[in-house]
Design a protein around this motif. Structure first.
Motif, PDB file in Angstrom:
ATOM      1  N   GLU A 239      -7.911   2.132  -3.487  1.00  0.00           N
ATOM      2  CA  GLU A 239      -8.586   1.973  -2.193  1.00  0.00           C
ATOM      3  C   GLU A 239      -9.517   3.153  -1.967  1.00  0.00           C
ATOM      4  O   GLU A 239      -9.088   4.304  -2.022  1.00  0.00           O
TER       5      GLU A 239
ATOM      6  N   GLU B  79       0.852  -1.188   0.000  1.00  0.00           N
ATOM      7  CA  GLU B  79       0.000   0.000   0.000  1.00  0.00           C
ATOM      8  C   GLU B  79       0.889   1.239   0.000  1.00  0.00           C
ATOM      9  O   GLU B  79       1.800   1.361   0.808  1.00  0.00           O
TER      10      GLU B  79
ATOM     11  N   ASP C 145     -11.641   0.184   1.767  1.00  0.00           N
ATOM     12  CA  ASP C 145     -10.760   0.412   2.919  1.00  0.00           C
ATOM     13  C   ASP C 145     -11.580   0.631   4.184  1.00  0.00           C
ATOM     14  O   ASP C 145     -12.724   1.080   4.120  1.00  0.00           O
TER      15      ASP C 145
ATOM     16  N   ASN D  53      -4.527   5.124  -2.165  1.00  0.00           N
ATOM     17  CA  ASN D  53      -5.749   5.635  -1.556  1.00  0.00           C
ATOM     18  C   ASN D  53      -6.269   6.800  -2.389  1.00  0.00           C
ATOM     19  O   ASN D  53      -5.518   7.721  -2.715  1.00  0.00           O
TER      20      ASN D  53
HETATM   21 MG    MG Z   1      -5.700   2.512   2.721  1.00  0.00          MG
END
Ligand code: MG
Ligand code: C2E
Ligand code: MG
Ligand code: MG
Length: 276
Positions: free
Chosen positions: A150, A60, A180, A118
């Protein structure tokens, strides 16, 4: 004496408020400069196989910002400010650019790893979001399967049918979608299927309570795992910090996770060293 005590308290309180909002203003104005310049970087937290191998199966990307005057500013502090001030698109583009640089650097070393980024819920409201992402991947020669977007479950509350349709177009093109902080928000289970979601990330607040006799949390996590199995969606545990949590997860057939037990988010160079 009581009067002056009261006045002192009031003074203290308004000072607090002022520093809070002054800091937000300073962050916001520095943020605009930072977006124009290049003070952002990504750090990478490996996603691992929770079973004995602990093999890295993904990572991530987490945004970091060091401002010359403010120092390191945490994403939890500046991301919401960016979203409230119309900067989330610019921020997401910056993140995608940094993601592409990292992927190309790994490709050059023969490593092909899915990396999650993200994305602000706000960006999904832009009509050109799908074409922006797809042409960006195409331009950089990055297979869509190596990008995982995400989005937080909480942001799904404000989804319209347009938003789900856009995300479905992205997954149809091969981009993977991850929800998420799952378990803390309002996901419509129907949407999960419609968008062809590939991953649910169990929120850290649940993971923290596994294996220590918190039966309610354990039943909730078991239900999320069952949902994932039923819909064919991979369930990933975030914030795994203890061996007890890892063992509980493996026993309950959750095989992928990330957390301080394995690796903290890594600067680019040390992240690459883990992979080659
Ligand atoms: Mg995340
Ligand atoms: P998130 O996406 O849920 O990211 C996980 C956060 O948990 C990260 O914090 C990570 O450093 C932290 N973490 C990972 N493992 C553990 C653990 O074992 N224990 C504990 N206590 N924490 C752990 P970080 O980097 O401060 O990011 C916080 C949030 O900021 C992220 O939550 C995400 O919502 C947001 N964020 C980060 N990068 C970006 C970005 O590029 N764009 C957007 N829009 N939001 C971002
Ligand atoms: Mg998360
Ligand atoms: Mg989280």
């Amino acid at each position: 004496a009581s009067k002056s005590g009261g006045r002192d308290r009031i003074t203290l309180c308004s000072d607090d408020l002022r520093t809070g909002s002054e800091r937000r203003l300073r962050i916001l104005s520095s943020l605009r400069t930072a977006l124009a310049e290049d003070n952002f970087r990504l750090v990478f937290q490996p996603k691992v196989d929770l079973r004995n191998s602990r093999r890295i199966v993904g990572a991530e990307a987490l945004l970091r910002w060091r401002d010359p005057h403010l120092g390191e500013v945490a994403p939890l502090e500046f991301v919401p400010l960016a979203e409230m001030n119309g900067l989330s698109n610019a921020l997401d583009l910056r993140v995608l650019k940094l993601f592409a640089e990292q992927q190309k650097s790994l490709f050059a070393k023969g490593v092909f790893l899915p990396i999650s980024v993200n994305i602000s819920a706000r960006s999904l409201h832009a009509a050109n979001f799908v074409s922006t992402v797809l042409s960006f991947l195409d331009f950089n020669n990055i297979p869509p399967e190596l990008l995982i977007l995400e989005i937080t479950e909480t942001s799904m509350l404000r989804f319209s049918s347009d938003t789900t349709e856009r995300l479905a177009q992205l997954t149809a093109a091969g981009v993977r979608l991850s929800i998420d902080d799952f378990g803390t928000g309002y996901a419509s289970l129907l949407y999960l299927e419609k968008m062809n979601t590939s991953e649910l990330k169990i929120d850290r607040s649940f993971v923290a309570k596994l294996g220590i006799g918190e039966m309610q949390t354990e039943r909730i996590v078991q239900a999320i795992l069952a949902l994932g199995r039923g819909l064919g969606i991979e369930v990933v545990a975030e914030g795994v910090e203890t061996e007890t949590q890892r063992e509980w997860l493996v026993k309950n057939e959750c095989t992928v996770g990330q957390g301080f037990l394995f690796k903290r988010p890594q600067e680019r160079e040390s992240f690459e060293r883990l992979l080659i």
